[in-house]
Scaffold this active site. Structure first.
Site, short mmCIF file in Angstrom:
data_model
loop_
_atom_site.label_atom_id
_atom_site.label_comp_id
_atom_site.label_asym_id
_atom_site.label_seq_id
_atom_site.Cartn_x
_atom_site.Cartn_y
_atom_site.Cartn_z
N GLY A 25 0.85 -1.46 0.08
CA GLY A 25 0.09 -0.01 -0.02
C GLY A 25 0.85 1.24 -0.05
N ILE A 30 0.33 7.07 3.89
CA ILE A 30 1.33 6.82 4.69
C ILE A 30 2.27 5.67 4.15
CG2 ILE A 30 -0.01 7.53 6.82
CD1 ILE A 30 -0.44 4.57 7.49
N SER A 151 -5.52 -0.01 13.75
CA SER A 151 -6.11 1.10 13.77
C SER A 151 -6.84 1.18 15.23
CB SER A 151 -7.33 1.38 12.81
OG SER A 151 -8.23 2.21 12.99
N TYR A 176 -14.73 -2.89 8.50
CA TYR A 176 -13.35 -2.07 8.66
C TYR A 176 -12.79 -2.55 10.43
CZ TYR A 176 -9.83 1.16 9.12
OH TYR A 176 -8.45 2.00 9.26
#
Length: 309
Positions: A25, A30, A151, A176
């Protein structure tokens, strides 16, 4: 101009000469900033991953300009064969991996199943990194670090391995959050299994902060993406550089070299949710993930499962 993430992480003086890394990613957000920071720190080689080919080659060009050998490999993390191909290319392009940043992921509005019958968010955010890591285990050098982007959204759900096989009651935010819980459980279980196997490889998860500039907001419904973009100019809101600094702190800092099995937030080991500390759930997730992917269980253990720490 904002501060560079390596300065925010306190690692600007770290010499990454000889380091070979994979940052998933890393075509934007980031991940991109983490990859570019590795180049500025003198990394030998960085494998860039994403789905945007033009953006991937742009990151490679920027890394090459720093003197770092860089390769872009496109791969859809919802595609089992594509993840295996990514791992194979990493083997071909590197002698070994010193740092694996499992950073790819997202929040998706619509519920759908992947080709192997798994809810898309769970597959992309958890099963993809799980498979990639499992496939590269013997390519990680002793002393390597595995950093998984989780997260603070992991707080709330408990592990539900039945719900990931259907989308009739789909909630994008629940999916998520649940996948981020899986990230924390996975990173901790990987650490335990590496230790049990006598491997000198660390594994930690990281909360990078709520980052308007990360591109995450494009997955949100209605007018929210535009609202989130306006927050980029608000002082005190976490920046992309701040988020990348969290990854670099866990992946590069000498202060974290011997720490494993922890969840980091604001560059500190932090206690995750009770559900994320359930070692029996972590073991179930590990074993069930292998079954869903139809692979042999990596780092298989024979000791009895534990409970909540």
């Amino acid at each position: 101009m904002g501060k560079l993430p390596e300065r925010l992480a306190g690692v600007a003086d770290v010499d990454c000469d000889g380091i070979q890394a994979l940052v998933t990613g890393s075509t934007s957000g980031i991940g991109r900033e983490t990859a570019l920071a590795l180049g500025r720190l003198g990394a030998d080689a960085v494998v860039v991953h994403g789905r945007d080919v033009a953006a991937g080659h742009a990151v490679v060009d920027e890394l090459t300009a720093t003197g770092t050998t860089a390769t872009f490999v496109p791969a859809d993390f919802a595609d089992v064969a594509a993840v295996r191909d990514l791992a194979e290319t990493v083997r071909e392009e590197t002698d070994r991996i010193d740092i694996l940043f499992n950073n790819a992921g997202g929040l998706f509005r619509e519920g759908r199943l992947t080709d192997i019958g798994i809810e898309y968010t769970f597959h992309v955010n958890h099963l993809g990194p799980y498979l990639l890591t499992a496939t590269l285990l013997d390519h990680l050098r002793e002393g390597a670090r595995v950093v998984t982007t989780a997260s603070g959204a992991h707080r709330g759900p408990s592990l539900d391995l039945e719900r990931v096989q259907r989308v009739d009651d789909y909630s994008g935010f629940w999916a998520y959050s649940h996948s981020k819980l899986a990230n924390v459980l996975f990173a901790a279980e990987l650490a335990r299994r590496l230790d049990a196997a006598g491997r000198a490889v660390t594994s930690n998860s990281v909360h990078p902060g709520a980052i308007p500039g990360s591109g995450f907001s494009r997955f949100l419904p209605g007018p929210i993406p535009q609202l989130v973009r306006t927050l980029e100019a608000v002082p005190g809101v976490t920046s992309v550089a701040d988020g990348a600094a969290e990854l670099l702190f866990a992946g590069v800092s000498p202060r974290t070299a011997d720490i494993s099995g922890r969840y980091f937030s604001e560059q500190q080991p932090t206690t995750p949710s009770e559900a994320a500390r359930d070692t029996a759930a972590a073991r179930r997730l590990w074993e069930r993930s292998a079954e869903l992917l139809d692979i042999d269980e990596p780092l298989a253990r024979t000791d009895p499962p534990g409970g909540t720490e």
